[in-house]
Scaffold this motif. Structure first.
Motif, short mmCIF file in Angstrom:
data_model
loop_
_atom_site.label_atom_id
_atom_site.label_comp_id
_atom_site.label_asym_id
_atom_site.label_seq_id
_atom_site.Cartn_x
_atom_site.Cartn_y
_atom_site.Cartn_z
N TRP A 11 0.83 -1.21 0.00
CA TRP A 11 0.00 0.00 0.00
C TRP A 11 0.87 1.26 0.00
N ALA A 14 2.78 1.74 -3.30
CA ALA A 14 1.87 2.11 -4.39
C ALA A 14 1.43 3.56 -4.26
N LYS A 15 1.11 3.98 -3.07
CA LYS A 15 0.67 5.37 -2.86
C LYS A 15 1.81 6.35 -3.15
N GLY A 17 4.18 5.75 -5.31
CA GLY A 17 4.57 5.60 -6.69
C GLY A 17 6.03 5.20 -6.85
N TYR A 24 7.17 -5.47 -6.59
CA TYR A 24 5.80 -5.98 -6.52
C TYR A 24 5.79 -7.51 -6.61
N GLY A 48 -5.84 -2.84 -2.95
CA GLY A 48 -5.68 -1.49 -3.47
C GLY A 48 -4.27 -1.19 -3.93
N GLY A 49 -3.29 -1.68 -3.20
CA GLY A 49 -1.90 -1.45 -3.58
C GLY A 49 -1.52 -2.13 -4.87
N ARG A 52 -2.68 -0.53 -8.12
CA ARG A 52 -1.94 0.66 -8.52
C ARG A 52 -0.60 0.32 -9.18
#
Length: 89
Positions: A11, A14-15, A17, A24, A48-49, A52
């Motif tokens: 998470w 991903a947030k 970037g 991953y 959610g992560g 993205r």
């Protein structure tokens, strides 16, 4: 990392970037080992992560992999409205 730690790492990366496809992949492999220990909150963060990140990794982890399997095991009724929102936010 624990399952909870892996989900938080996915998470956060991903947030921010700041996550490469290789990272991953590594996180997805570790998450597969910890799948049975994931709570609904953990699943929401991972879901959610991964969405993205790179599409190929997201497909393997979420649609056909440990996150999707665990979500199906728990059932959507196990997730709070905020956890469901985290999946797609």
């Amino acid at each position: 990392l624990s399952g909870k730690g892996v989900c938080a790492a996915i998470w956060g990366a991903a947030k921010a970037g700041k996550c490469t496809a290789a990272l991953y992949d590594a996180l997805a492999r570790r998450l597969a080992e910890e799948r049975g220990n994931l709570s609904p909150a953990d699943c929401a963060l991972a879901f959610g992560g991964f969405l993205r990140g790179p599409a190929a990794v997201a497909e393997r982890a979420v649609l056909r992999g440990p996150v999707g399997e665990r979500v199906l095991e728990l059932g959507l009724s196990a997730f709070s409205p905020s956890e469901l929102a985290d999946m797609f936010d």
